[in-house]
Design an enzyme around this catalytic site. Sequence first.
Site, PDB file in Angstrom:
ATOM      1  N   SER A 154       0.805  -1.214   0.000  1.00 41.35           N
ATOM      2  CA  SER A 154       0.000   0.000   0.000  1.00 41.35           C
ATOM      3  C   SER A 154       0.845   1.273   0.000  1.00 41.35           C
ATOM      4  O   SER A 154       1.525   1.583  -0.964  1.00 41.35           O
ATOM      5  CB  SER A 154      -0.948  -0.061   1.198  1.00 41.35           C
TER       6      SER A 154
ATOM      7  N   LYS B  70      -0.677  -4.172  -3.387  1.00 36.10           N
ATOM      8  CA  LYS B  70      -1.970  -3.573  -3.053  1.00 36.10           C
ATOM      9  C   LYS B  70      -1.977  -2.133  -3.569  1.00 36.10           C
ATOM     10  O   LYS B  70      -1.421  -1.240  -2.950  1.00 36.10           O
ATOM     11  CB  LYS B  70      -2.231  -3.577  -1.548  1.00 36.10           C
TER      12      LYS B  70
END
Length: 596
Positions: free
Chosen positions: A442, A468
């Site tokens: 992320s 992600k």
Amino acid sequence: AGAVESAGGMQTFRRGVLVFLTLPAFVSAFTGFNALNTLRSTHASSSLSSRVALGAGAEGLARCGFGVSYALHTSDSAHSACRMSAKNDKETFPGTILLSRCGSSVSTAALSLAFAVNLFVGMPALAEEAAENTAATVDPEHALLNEAMGLVEDHFLDLSNKDGVVDSVNKHTYNGVLWPELKSEMDATKLRDRGATHNKIKKVLSKLGDRYTRFLQPKDFAKLTKYDVTGVGVLLVEKNSNLYVGAPPLAGSAAEAAGIKKGDRVVEIDGVAMQGKSPFEGTEMLQGVAGSQIKMKLMRSAKPEGNSGALLEVDMKRSITVEDPVKSQIVVAKDGRKVGYMKMKEFNAACKRGVADAVEKFKAEGGVSDMVLDLRGNPGGVLEGSLQIATLFMDEPKASDRTIVYVMDRNGQEEPIWLKSKTGPLDTATPLIVLVDGKSASASEVLAGSLHDNCRAAVIGKQPSFGKGLIQGAFPLSDGSGVIVTVAKYLTPKHTEIQGVGVTPDLKFDPGDGVKAIKNGKLKIEEAENAVKMCQAPPPDPASPKLGGGSAPAAAGKGRSKTDRTLEKLNGRQKAPAGSTEKEPEKEGAMSVVMR
């Protein structure tokens, strides 16, 4: 005499026509008022009934307007006939009386038309009042459920649609679920208590088929205080050049204890006027050491976003302590070079300050020849943190501006993000290495991808990062609970896909313990430096602003979602350029961007 007699006949005719034509008009208007009363008494959940009632009111008004308009037309015809009669008559005086009476006819018709116009102009206010009264009748449980479902409708990024995210938005269908239809179904569902409501929200969100979109109980949502970038538990949003409290204060925060409410306008922070300030600037004013005092002056208006109201002054003690996630030290390699090593375990409100402090410490202790930023095992966190850290190591935005990341919202547009650092870059020259592994996710991937694609750092790791590439918004609900909703996806500055792919290392090997790898030479620092030298930075984005910190003019004018607007404000980017036809939405869900 003949002309006078003719005038009397025409006057009678005029009265008959007006009564005949305006009576149905007023009856239709009465029907419209009855429809509005029906709307007032209709339960807010009965959206279909509300629309039918409003439609009936609109139809009544249309008939009323048509009737009065036709009356005016007929009266005007009578006026013309009277003028012709007066022209043929040789008696001037009776003819004048005749014309006067005909003029009275037109005036009366015009008065009727004015009444209809006044009725029509007043209708929106009546409709708004009806809508407010309707909303007030919603029971608290359905109101909370509607909050959660409304956030999905406004912000959710549906990647399940093979025809694209825009198709989902246009059809109001997410993961194959027609959202208005589901909402009608939920409106008819009985919710006996708050527990039942929370369970229903969970079930509704599960229909989206997105593993990251989820509901959080109040106690779990309160744990997000570690992502609170203010230290007092408030989220600031900008509207019309003013800062407002964009969501209910976090449970247990200093702001909640002080009685601060959503919608309060922030007038001053520690004596500094906030008008014209960005949310980032306001946030930086609120930040401080836990236990220190801060003063805020707020305006509470009876109307949402009103410019006048009660002036409130509150004194608060910063009660939220955010742990510094950065551990740093200077390590001496076997070849004698000094390397600044930074290990960051997550991206929270203190991460940028932690990295900045580490870089300043390296300088204060005589400088280093290389720096290592270890993001292994870092699952992500606050998007702002990764963006701000990137600015510490890259040149100030110039004409050849550097894009930190591209964000694609639910309208399918790739929005380049440039973020001008509030403090300026700290080190744009010292060779930099970023360490990643399969658990770097992320926000870690945003930072690694940005530094890599802009040829500022080499990436080392045994395997690509987690992959992600989605951004979640953390939205508080009115009872202290909250929902995490996937709102956008991101690409690296070279438009490389991250979701399901990850950031690919330049040098693929496992260095093991970072400090030991520096000491024994296993980190291959020289090879990493050569990889950066061979790197080719992406060309400047054609919409890149010369001074940076702004949104792309090419994309600013149309089709932008509420999510992109909110990201723009949270990321400190400028508003749409002067002359843009872009309009701000009337309401915008307040959120903090958490990539988790």
